[in-house]
Scaffold this active site. Structure first.
Site, PDB file in Angstrom:
ATOM      1  N   CYS A   1     -17.101  -2.851  14.920  1.00 21.83           N
ATOM      2  CA  CYS A   1     -16.168  -2.905  16.052  1.00 21.83           C
ATOM      3  C   CYS A   1     -16.764  -3.713  17.196  1.00 21.83           C
ATOM      4  O   CYS A   1     -16.105  -4.575  17.778  1.00 21.83           O
ATOM      5  CB  CYS A   1     -15.832  -1.504  16.547  1.00 21.83           C
ATOM      6  SG  CYS A   1     -14.604  -0.661  15.544  1.00 21.83           S
TER       7      CYS A   1
ATOM      8  N   CYS B   1     -12.798   2.824  15.699  1.00 19.84           N
ATOM      9  CA  CYS B   1     -13.529   3.656  16.661  1.00 19.84           C
ATOM     10  C   CYS B   1     -13.892   2.883  17.921  1.00 19.84           C
ATOM     11  O   CYS B   1     -14.023   3.462  18.992  1.00 19.84           O
ATOM     12  CB  CYS B   1     -14.782   4.238  16.001  1.00 19.84           C
ATOM     13  SG  CYS B   1     -16.108   3.047  15.752  1.00 19.84           S
TER      14      CYS B   1
ATOM     15  N   HIS C   1       1.717   1.748  -3.583  1.00 18.66           N
ATOM     16  CA  HIS C   1       0.579   2.334  -4.301  1.00 18.66           C
ATOM     17  C   HIS C   1       0.467   3.832  -4.000  1.00 18.66           C
ATOM     18  O   HIS C   1       0.205   4.639  -4.892  1.00 18.66           O
ATOM     19  CB  HIS C   1      -0.724   1.634  -3.926  1.00 18.66           C
ATOM     20  CG  HIS C   1      -0.871   0.276  -4.531  1.00 18.66           C
ATOM     21  ND1 HIS C   1      -0.896   0.072  -5.887  1.00 18.66           N
ATOM     22  CD2 HIS C   1      -0.996  -0.943  -3.970  1.00 18.66           C
ATOM     23  CE1 HIS C   1      -1.041  -1.214  -6.137  1.00 18.66           C
ATOM     24  NE2 HIS C   1      -1.094  -1.865  -4.985  1.00 18.66           N
TER      25      HIS C   1
ATOM     26  N   SER D   1       0.834  -1.211   0.000  1.00 19.12           N
ATOM     27  CA  SER D   1       0.000   0.000   0.000  1.00 19.12           C
ATOM     28  C   SER D   1       0.871   1.266   0.000  1.00 19.12           C
ATOM     29  O   SER D   1       0.486   2.286  -0.565  1.00 19.12           O
ATOM     30  CB  SER D   1      -0.976   0.000   1.170  1.00 19.12           C
ATOM     31  OG  SER D   1      -0.298  -0.108   2.386  1.00 19.12           O
TER      32      SER D   1
ATOM     33  N   CYS E   1     -14.021  -1.448  10.562  1.00 18.61           N
ATOM     34  CA  CYS E   1     -14.640  -0.340  11.294  1.00 18.61           C
ATOM     35  C   CYS E   1     -15.129   0.699  10.281  1.00 18.61           C
ATOM     36  O   CYS E   1     -14.437   1.004   9.306  1.00 18.61           O
ATOM     37  CB  CYS E   1     -13.587   0.286  12.222  1.00 18.61           C
ATOM     38  SG  CYS E   1     -14.101   1.864  12.919  1.00 18.61           S
TER      39      CYS E   1
ATOM     40  N   ILE F   1       2.240 -10.754   1.573  1.00 18.38           N
ATOM     41  CA  ILE F   1       1.014 -11.321   2.140  1.00 18.38           C
ATOM     42  C   ILE F   1       0.806 -12.753   1.628  1.00 18.38           C
ATOM     43  O   ILE F   1       0.567 -13.673   2.411  1.00 18.38           O
ATOM     44  CB  ILE F   1      -0.222 -10.447   1.828  1.00 18.38           C
ATOM     45  CG1 ILE F   1      -0.038  -9.028   2.401  1.00 18.38           C
ATOM     46  CG2 ILE F   1      -1.501 -11.078   2.376  1.00 18.38           C
ATOM     47  CD1 ILE F   1       0.102  -8.939   3.903  1.00 18.38           C
TER      48      ILE F   1
ATOM     49  N   HIS G   1       3.485   1.896   8.005  1.00 16.20           N
ATOM     50  CA  HIS G   1       2.667   1.412   9.129  1.00 16.20           C
ATOM     51  C   HIS G   1       3.192   0.106   9.693  1.00 16.20           C
ATOM     52  O   HIS G   1       2.610  -0.452  10.598  1.00 16.20           O
ATOM     53  CB  HIS G   1       1.212   1.256   8.687  1.00 16.20           C
ATOM     54  CG  HIS G   1       1.055   0.364   7.495  1.00 16.20           C
ATOM     55  ND1 HIS G   1       1.059   0.849   6.215  1.00 16.20           N
ATOM     56  CD2 HIS G   1       0.950  -0.974   7.397  1.00 16.20           C
ATOM     57  CE1 HIS G   1       0.937  -0.155   5.370  1.00 16.20           C
ATOM     58  NE2 HIS G   1       0.879  -1.272   6.050  1.00 16.20           N
TER      59      HIS G   1
ATOM     60  N   GLU H   1       2.561  -6.640  11.339  1.00 13.59           N
ATOM     61  CA  GLU H   1       1.291  -6.256  10.712  1.00 13.59           C
ATOM     62  C   GLU H   1       1.009  -7.079   9.458  1.00 13.59           C
ATOM     63  O   GLU H   1      -0.078  -7.672   9.345  1.00 13.59           O
ATOM     64  CB  GLU H   1       1.254  -4.751  10.418  1.00 13.59           C
ATOM     65  CG  GLU H   1      -0.136  -4.257  10.016  1.00 13.59           C
ATOM     66  CD  GLU H   1      -0.362  -4.212   8.524  1.00 13.59           C
ATOM     67  OE1 GLU H   1      -1.520  -4.082   8.111  1.00 13.59           O
ATOM     68  OE2 GLU H   1       0.610  -4.317   7.754  1.00 13.59           O
TER      69      GLU H   1
HETATM   70 ZN   LIG Z   1       1.073  -3.280   5.314  1.00 12.34          ZN
HETATM   71 ZN   LIG Z   2     -15.651   1.122  14.491  1.00 14.74          ZN
END
Ligand SMILES: [Zn+2]
Ligand SMILES: [Zn+2]
Length: 333
Positions: A98, A92, A43, A40, A106, A176, A62, A147
């Protein structure tokens, strides 16, 4: 602090001195050691379709590991000095998804390093509730891959129970797909990981020491039909060929993100009662299993990473885009 800034120009990342992030009372400051370059991020770097939401200029990243160095609230003091990773998907905690435990979808979700500044800098801040201590036995540079491993764990869960008698095709030897195939092989299934011939040396071949069978797409069909296909390649051609690799009654799990639409002849899928499921991101619990896998396989997984100093961040992105490495990781320590 030094930071890699993704500018408003496509394909441009520059190094800049930035002020340290200012903490709110519910946040901690992390000194970053390693930060992986994710698909990502690539991208976002190239301003791909579907990534228009990424604010720019921004610090991407991340998938990072580091040490907590500061906080304002005394209740987070115990985190100081701890080696940690961060769950990058900010949720959230209140919406229907969630509440039902599906935080990866979420309705308000925001991703660190895409919606707001991430970890390709010497320091990064996050809300303390997303901080996870790294279990002993996982080296910091490997912990940066927690992650993507959690995303693979989540994808495998989306297929239901895996049995040792299952034959599974994982398409796409990006990180992945690679991790999905490793987890499935750990569960005792017969697993093929497919990729293009050009991917063989740098990416595909590395799966063999995890008990996964590499399959080169250009060499033709597998020679057997499979129970489950994990589509992790993002290629429209692979979506179609994946369905034709399935047994009647098989399952297809879509994990990749696609830049284009795919036309499918649904009658064939209906006649075969193919189950289709999708998987996006990961939930907090998926990190627990990700840590178990990273710890168990830590020695073998070390050489899937290619480490670049922060000064070579552009090279890391170019190598990631050109797929000449399996996983570029930026070192900030
Ligand atoms: Zn990633
Ligand atoms: Zn949420």
């Amino acid at each position: 602090m030094r930071a890699a800034i993704k500018t408003v120009k496509s394909g441009e990342i520059i190094l800049q001195e930035k002020e340290l992030p200012k903490l709110n009372s519910d946040e901690v400051l992390i000194q970053v050691d390693y930060c992986g370059v994710c698909g990502s991020d690539l991208h976002a770097y190239k301003h791909s379709k579907g990534y228009e939401f990424v604010s720019k200029p921004i610090i991407l990243g991340h998938e990072f590991s580091g040490v907590v160095v500061d906080c304002l609230d005394a209740s987070y003091e115990h985190l100081k000095g701890k080696s940690v990773i961060v769950e990058p998907m900010n949720y959230c905690g209140k919406c229907e998804n969630c509440v039902n435990g599906r935080k990866s979808i979420c309705t308000q979700n925001k991703v660190m390093g895409l919606h707001f500044d991430g970890g390709m800098a010497q320091f990064v801040k996050t809300e303390a509730r997303y901080v996870r201590e790294i279990p002993n036995g996982i080296p910091l540079q490997l912990a940066a891959l927690s992650e993507p491993m959690s995303v693979a764990v989540h994808a495998v869960h989306q297929s239901g129970e895996i049995s040792k008698s299952d034959t599974i095709l994982v398409q796409g030897p990006g990180i992945i797909g690679f991790f999905v195939s490793v987890i499935l092989a750990q569960k005792g299934a017969k697993v093929y990981l497919s990729g293009l011939e050009k991917d063989y040396e740098n990416r595909l071949s590395k799966c063999q020491k995890f008990g996964v069978i590499p399959h080169i797409v250009e060499s033709g069909n597998l020679g057997e039909k499979v129970d489950i296909v994990f589509e992790c390649s993002g290629s429209n051609a692979a979506v179609k060929s994946g369905f034709s690799s399935l047994k009647k009654g098989g399952k297809a799990i879509f994990v990749a993100l696609y830049e284009k639409e795919t036309a499918l002849f649904l009658t064939e899928l209906v006649r075969n009662e193919v189950s289709i499921n999708t998987s996006y991101g990961s939930n907090p619990e998926d990190f627990n299993e990700a840590f178990v896998v990273l710890k168990l396989l830590s020695e073998q997984l070390m050489d899937i990473m290619t480490i670049y100093p922060l000064t070579d961040v552009s090279q890391a992105f170019e190598d990631g885009l050109n797929q000449v490495v399996l996983k570029p990781v930026i070192s900030l320590c």
